[in-house]
Design a protein around this motif. Structure first.
Motif, PDB file in Angstrom:
ATOM      1  N   TYR A 252     -33.820  79.729  76.645  1.00 54.62           N
ATOM      2  CA  TYR A 252     -34.921  80.356  77.388  1.00 54.62           C
ATOM      3  C   TYR A 252     -34.405  80.882  78.718  1.00 54.62           C
ATOM      4  O   TYR A 252     -33.483  80.328  79.334  1.00 54.62           O
ATOM      5  N   ASP A 253     -35.013  81.983  79.159  1.00 48.48           N
ATOM      6  CA  ASP A 253     -34.589  82.700  80.355  1.00 48.48           C
ATOM      7  C   ASP A 253     -35.748  82.745  81.352  1.00 48.48           C
ATOM      8  O   ASP A 253     -36.778  83.349  81.092  1.00 48.48           O
ATOM      9  N   THR A 254     -35.574  82.091  82.499  1.00 46.98           N
ATOM     10  CA  THR A 254     -36.607  82.082  83.545  1.00 46.98           C
ATOM     11  C   THR A 254     -36.117  82.755  84.829  1.00 46.98           C
ATOM     12  O   THR A 254     -36.658  82.520  85.908  1.00 46.98           O
ATOM     13  N   THR A 255     -35.105  83.589  84.714  1.00 48.03           N
ATOM     14  CA  THR A 255     -34.432  84.126  85.900  1.00 48.03           C
ATOM     15  C   THR A 255     -35.233  85.201  86.631  1.00 48.03           C
ATOM     16  O   THR A 255     -34.797  85.684  87.677  1.00 48.03           O
ATOM     17  N   LEU A 256     -36.404  85.577  86.103  1.00 46.58           N
ATOM     18  CA  LEU A 256     -37.231  86.542  86.826  1.00 46.58           C
ATOM     19  C   LEU A 256     -37.639  85.977  88.185  1.00 46.58           C
ATOM     20  O   LEU A 256     -37.760  86.716  89.160  1.00 46.58           O
ATOM     21  N   TYR A 257     -37.872  84.663  88.230  1.00 47.73           N
ATOM     22  CA  TYR A 257     -38.251  84.006  89.476  1.00 47.73           C
ATOM     23  C   TYR A 257     -37.056  83.280  90.079  1.00 47.73           C
ATOM     24  O   TYR A 257     -36.088  82.945  89.387  1.00 47.73           O
ATOM     25  N   ALA A 258     -37.164  83.003  91.380  1.00 50.59           N
ATOM     26  CA  ALA A 258     -36.076  82.326  92.099  1.00 50.59           C
ATOM     27  C   ALA A 258     -36.650  81.142  92.869  1.00 50.59           C
ATOM     28  O   ALA A 258     -37.860  80.954  92.972  1.00 50.59           O
ATOM     29  N   GLY A 259     -35.746  80.337  93.422  1.00 47.59           N
ATOM     30  CA  GLY A 259     -36.157  79.252  94.298  1.00 47.59           C
ATOM     31  C   GLY A 259     -36.795  78.085  93.580  1.00 47.59           C
ATOM     32  O   GLY A 259     -36.817  78.003  92.343  1.00 47.59           O
ATOM     33  N   SER A 260     -37.337  77.164  94.366  1.00 53.63           N
ATOM     34  CA  SER A 260     -37.945  75.953  93.833  1.00 53.63           C
ATOM     35  C   SER A 260     -39.213  76.273  93.041  1.00 53.63           C
ATOM     36  O   SER A 260     -39.994  77.154  93.414  1.00 53.63           O
ATOM     37  N   GLU A 261     -39.394  75.547  91.949  1.00 54.32           N
ATOM     38  CA  GLU A 261     -40.611  75.691  91.163  1.00 54.32           C
ATOM     39  C   GLU A 261     -41.751  74.833  91.717  1.00 54.32           C
ATOM     40  O   GLU A 261     -42.911  75.032  91.355  1.00 54.32           O
ATOM     41  N   ILE A 262     -41.433  73.890  92.587  1.00 57.25           N
ATOM     42  CA  ILE A 262     -42.428  72.940  93.085  1.00 57.25           C
ATOM     43  C   ILE A 262     -43.021  73.429  94.403  1.00 57.25           C
ATOM     44  O   ILE A 262     -42.312  73.727  95.357  1.00 57.25           O
ATOM     45  N   HIS A 263     -44.339  73.515  94.433  1.00 53.58           N
ATOM     46  CA  HIS A 263     -45.046  73.949  95.639  1.00 53.58           C
ATOM     47  C   HIS A 263     -44.785  72.962  96.775  1.00 53.58           C
ATOM     48  O   HIS A 263     -44.554  71.776  96.531  1.00 53.58           O
ATOM     49  N   PRO A 264     -44.839  73.426  98.027  1.00 50.29           N
ATOM     50  CA  PRO A 264     -44.637  72.516  99.170  1.00 50.29           C
ATOM     51  C   PRO A 264     -45.546  71.299  99.183  1.00 50.29           C
ATOM     52  O   PRO A 264     -45.196  70.281  99.792  1.00 50.29           O
ATOM     53  N   ILE A 265     -46.716  71.355  98.515  1.00 49.66           N
ATOM     54  CA  ILE A 265     -47.591  70.176  98.475  1.00 49.66           C
ATOM     55  C   ILE A 265     -47.054  69.119  97.518  1.00 49.66           C
ATOM     56  O   ILE A 265     -47.558  68.000  97.485  1.00 49.66           O
ATOM     57  N   GLY A 266     -46.013  69.470  96.751  1.00 51.00           N
ATOM     58  CA  GLY A 266     -45.444  68.522  95.801  1.00 51.00           C
ATOM     59  C   GLY A 266     -46.094  68.621  94.433  1.00 51.00           C
ATOM     60  O   GLY A 266     -46.891  69.518  94.157  1.00 51.00           O
ATOM     61  N   VAL A 267     -45.732  67.698  93.562  1.00 47.50           N
ATOM     62  CA  VAL A 267     -46.319  67.665  92.219  1.00 47.50           C
ATOM     63  C   VAL A 267     -47.809  67.396  92.356  1.00 47.50           C
ATOM     64  O   VAL A 267     -48.227  66.456  93.028  1.00 47.50           O
ATOM     65  N   ASN A 268     -48.620  68.247  91.718  1.00 49.58           N
ATOM     66  CA  ASN A 268     -50.061  68.178  91.915  1.00 49.58           C
ATOM     67  C   ASN A 268     -50.764  68.728  90.685  1.00 49.58           C
ATOM     68  O   ASN A 268     -50.325  69.731  90.110  1.00 49.58           O
ATOM     69  N   ASP A 269     -51.858  68.087  90.289  1.00 50.55           N
ATOM     70  CA  ASP A 269     -52.593  68.533  89.101  1.00 50.55           C
ATOM     71  C   ASP A 269     -53.239  69.904  89.279  1.00 50.55           C
ATOM     72  O   ASP A 269     -53.689  70.508  88.294  1.00 50.55           O
ATOM     73  N   ASN A 270     -53.289  70.396  90.507  1.00 54.93           N
ATOM     74  CA  ASN A 270     -53.898  71.707  90.748  1.00 54.93           C
ATOM     75  C   ASN A 270     -52.963  72.867  90.436  1.00 54.93           C
ATOM     76  O   ASN A 270     -53.397  74.026  90.463  1.00 54.93           O
ATOM     77  N   LEU A 271     -51.698  72.562  90.153  1.00 54.98           N
ATOM     78  CA  LEU A 271     -50.724  73.639  89.969  1.00 54.98           C
ATOM     79  C   LEU A 271     -49.528  73.138  89.179  1.00 54.98           C
ATOM     80  O   LEU A 271     -48.958  72.096  89.496  1.00 54.98           O
ATOM     81  N   ALA A 272     -49.124  73.893  88.152  1.00 52.77           N
ATOM     82  CA  ALA A 272     -47.908  73.571  87.400  1.00 52.77           C
ATOM     83  C   ALA A 272     -46.681  74.007  88.203  1.00 52.77           C
ATOM     84  O   ALA A 272     -46.791  74.837  89.116  1.00 52.77           O
TER      85      ALA A 272
ATOM     86  N   THR B 279     -31.639  75.178  67.394  1.00 57.96           N
ATOM     87  CA  THR B 279     -31.053  74.080  68.147  1.00 57.96           C
ATOM     88  C   THR B 279     -32.043  73.628  69.206  1.00 57.96           C
ATOM     89  O   THR B 279     -33.049  74.285  69.465  1.00 57.96           O
ATOM     90  N   SER B 280     -31.778  72.512  69.830  1.00 61.66           N
ATOM     91  CA  SER B 280     -32.597  72.069  70.952  1.00 61.66           C
ATOM     92  C   SER B 280     -32.439  73.079  72.079  1.00 61.66           C
ATOM     93  O   SER B 280     -31.311  73.406  72.467  1.00 61.66           O
ATOM     94  N   PRO B 281     -33.530  73.613  72.625  1.00 62.97           N
ATOM     95  CA  PRO B 281     -33.416  74.722  73.581  1.00 62.97           C
ATOM     96  C   PRO B 281     -32.884  74.297  74.942  1.00 62.97           C
ATOM     97  O   PRO B 281     -33.107  73.176  75.411  1.00 62.97           O
ATOM     98  N   GLY B 282     -32.212  75.226  75.594  1.00 70.16           N
ATOM     99  CA  GLY B 282     -31.705  75.021  76.949  1.00 70.16           C
ATOM    100  C   GLY B 282     -31.771  76.318  77.726  1.00 70.16           C
ATOM    101  O   GLY B 282     -32.023  77.382  77.157  1.00 70.16           O
ATOM    102  N   PRO B 283     -31.544  76.280  79.026  1.00 66.70           N
ATOM    103  CA  PRO B 283     -31.638  77.491  79.853  1.00 66.70           C
ATOM    104  C   PRO B 283     -30.486  78.450  79.597  1.00 66.70           C
ATOM    105  O   PRO B 283     -29.363  78.028  79.276  1.00 66.70           O
ATOM    106  N   SER B 284     -30.746  79.732  79.733  1.00 69.92           N
ATOM    107  CA  SER B 284     -29.742  80.766  79.532  1.00 69.92           C
ATOM    108  C   SER B 284     -30.226  82.039  80.210  1.00 69.92           C
ATOM    109  O   SER B 284     -31.224  82.010  80.949  1.00 69.92           O
ATOM    110  N   LYS B 285     -29.545  83.147  79.954  1.00 73.48           N
ATOM    111  CA  LYS B 285     -29.976  84.448  80.474  1.00 73.48           C
ATOM    112  C   LYS B 285     -29.651  85.514  79.446  1.00 73.48           C
ATOM    113  O   LYS B 285     -28.515  85.603  78.981  1.00 73.48           O
TER     114      LYS B 285
END
Length: 550
Positions: A289-309, A355-361
């Motif tokens: 899977y390729d997620t390179t469209l976005y950059a930086g941390s995936e976690i919002h500054p509020i931290g892990v929260n049920d309001n946002l994945a 196969t078991s999926p992993g990150p790629s581009k």
């Protein structure tokens, strides 16, 4: 549960019901008259609006006169007085407006608004659990966007002039002084037709806006990408290695659920991918899977929260672990890996082993085997605003960053939003964008900016921004306003809510007593009770809807 201050409204209900029964036949005839076409609709409805307002005006004048001594004494008029004024003046007005604008959507949303405006005890429409002789279907682009604005009277030459500032201040100042709104609060009211500010109280002071930030995100995204833009998720095959890469396009509405009509379906993508692989005589692949469209941390500054994945370019069903489609919910920690595993399961149903999926581009040499696209951006904006969807908001901030050639992370999204709003010439003094959702307390907006955003969305020269208005929650009917305004101004107020601990905001549009479309923004900080603050904001918006203020 009825707020104690609203109980006196029950005493006014019989009168409202009699008025509703009296005007309902005329509304039905008006509906038949205006259906043939939008141009004839607007011409036919304007006289009816004028007559409806003239009929209701004496009742509203009596209510205002009764409330005036309380305002003079510095006390707050009872909510039922404003409610009764809004209901009486708005019955025929809101009903005819709703008819003029056409169906809110294929589920009869605007039909339901008309019914509710004509008789406060009725509801309807598929969105509300009751039948209104309509059927649901796939989501569509912004529904009748231009006619919504025209029908509301913002551009009608026969609509009376806008209210004046001193008269607005007489009504709004005592309500905004409510202790429930905390120690810091600001407000602004703007005439949408002209863009002129009619009322301001600290309107240029920047406060934490909470989820009303999404209005800015919506305007920026639509401005940068266009209302018809779609987000694409694709499956790409590397010809040399037979690696199959699921490439995320940043669509947070991608779904793995069976009932996915109108939305991009992971199942459909797997079906088409499997068919393409079989044509090549390929039955086993290395899956990535390729997620390179976005950059930086995936976690919002509020931290892990049920309001946002975690914010990822690839996710299915907003990474929810339950069957919910909106609101807080537990999320998976790695949305991209989870979506790809589900994709693999769908491929397996067609005999494709992975196969078991992993990150790629995906490389430039890869062949796209299949792709699915989101509904148009207009639909995503409406869903974001109606449900206060944080996942869509953060996705649109990053999409705005990509379109603006900024780094697609939280900071880059904020910078891109600001840059787009600057291009539109909007008042950005004091504004600070740190995310797209408003979950970050470091965000700062002014009431002046929020009302300017709404007025810009109503500007005929920016039709691409109209989904900002059509997506606002409808008082008493949709989204975050479903359970608010149930005793008054239902169907007349349309507004985006904002709530954080100690912060309560409301920004949207309202049709006043004389058919004028007004944009308003109320921001309050240091509030001690969210329930009390929301009630105070709702009272203020209701008063604005009942106001002739001349």
């Amino acid at each position: 549960m009825v707020v104690p201050e609203l109980r006196p409204w029950r005493a006014a209900k019989p009168h409202v019901k009699r008025v509703a029964n009296a005007v309902r036949p005329r509304l039905a005839r008006a509906a038949d008259a205006v259906r043939p076409g939008l141009t004839r609709t607007v011409d036919a409805v304007r006289p009816r609006l004028a007559r409806a307002v003239a009929t209701a005006k004496p009742r509203v004048a009596r209510i205002a006169k009764a409330a005036k001594p309380q305002v003079a004494r510095g006390t707050r008029p009872k909510t039922w007085q404003f409610t009764a004024g809004a209901a009486t003046a708005g019955l025929a007005l809101a009903a005819a407006v709703a008819t003029a604008a056409g169906p809110w959507d294929s589920s009869g949303q605007r039909t339901a608004e008309r019914d509710r405006a004509a008789a406060q005890e009725q509801t309807g429409g598929a969105d509300h659990g009751d039948d209104s002789d309509t059927t649901a279907s796939a989501p569509r682009p912004a529904p009748s966007a231009a006619s919504v604005l025209t029908g509301l009277g913002g551009a009608g030459s026969s609509v009376k002039s806008a209210p004046n500032g001193p008269a607005l201040a007489d009504v709004l100042d005592p309500l905004l002084a409510d202790a429930a709104l905390g120690t810091r609060h600001t407000a602004a009211v703007v005439d949408v037709a002209t863009g002129k500010q009619l009322y301001g109280a600290g309107a240029d002071a920047a406060l934490t806006p909470a989820s009303t930030t999404k209005i800015a995100t919506a305007v920026a995204a639509l401005s940068a990408l266009g209302a018809d833009h779609r987000l694409t998720t694709r499956a790409a095959l590397e010809p040399d290695t037979k690696e199959l890469v699921l490439v995320g396009g940043g669509d947070p509405t991608l779904t793995a659920r069976k009932d996915a009509e109108g939305w991009a379906s992971l199942r459909t993508l797997a079906d088409e991918t499997a068919a393409a692989l079989k044509k090549r005589d390929i039955s086993q692949v290395t899956l990535s899977y390729d997620t390179t469209l976005y950059a930086g941390s995936e976690i919002h500054p509020i931290g892990v929260n049920d309001n946002l994945a975690p914010v990822s370019a690839l996710m299915a069903d907003e990474a929810r672990t339950d069957d919910s489609a909106s609101g807080p919910a537990p999320r998976v920690s790695d949305p991209a890996a989870d979506a790809t595993r589900r994709f693999a399961e769908f491929l397996s149903d067609h005999g494709i082993r992975t196969t078991s999926p992993g990150p790629s581009k995906a490389t430039g040499r890869s062949d796209t085997l299949a792709e699915v696209t989101s509904p148009p951006l207009s639909t995503l904006v409406e869903r974001m605003l109606t449900n206060s969807d944080n996942d869509i908001a953060e996705a649109l901030a990053r999409q705005t960053a990509v379109a603006s050639k900024q780094r697609a992370d939280f900071a880059g999204g904020g910078q891109a939003i600001r840059a787009q709003l600057k291009k539109l010439g909007l008042p950005l003094s004091g504004a600070d964008f740190n995310d797209g959702s408003g979950l970050d307390r470091a965000d700062k907006l002014t009431a002046d900016l929020l009302t300017s955003l709404l007025a810009e969305a109503g500007d005929p020269s920016h039709p691409e921004l109209r989904p900002v208005l059509t997506g606002l929650p409808v008082a008493g009917f949709t989204g975050t306003l479903t359970s608010r305004y149930t005793d008054g101004a239902a169907g007349i107020v349309r507004a985006k809510t904002g709530t954080l601990t100690g912060v309560n905001t409301l920004a949207g549009t309202v049709v006043d007593q004389n058919g004028r479309l007004l944009a308003f923004a109320f921001l309050a900080s240091d509030t001690s009770s969210a329930t009390a603050a929301q009630a105070a904001l709702d009272r203020t918006a209701t008063a604005l809807s009942a106001c002739g203020c001349r």
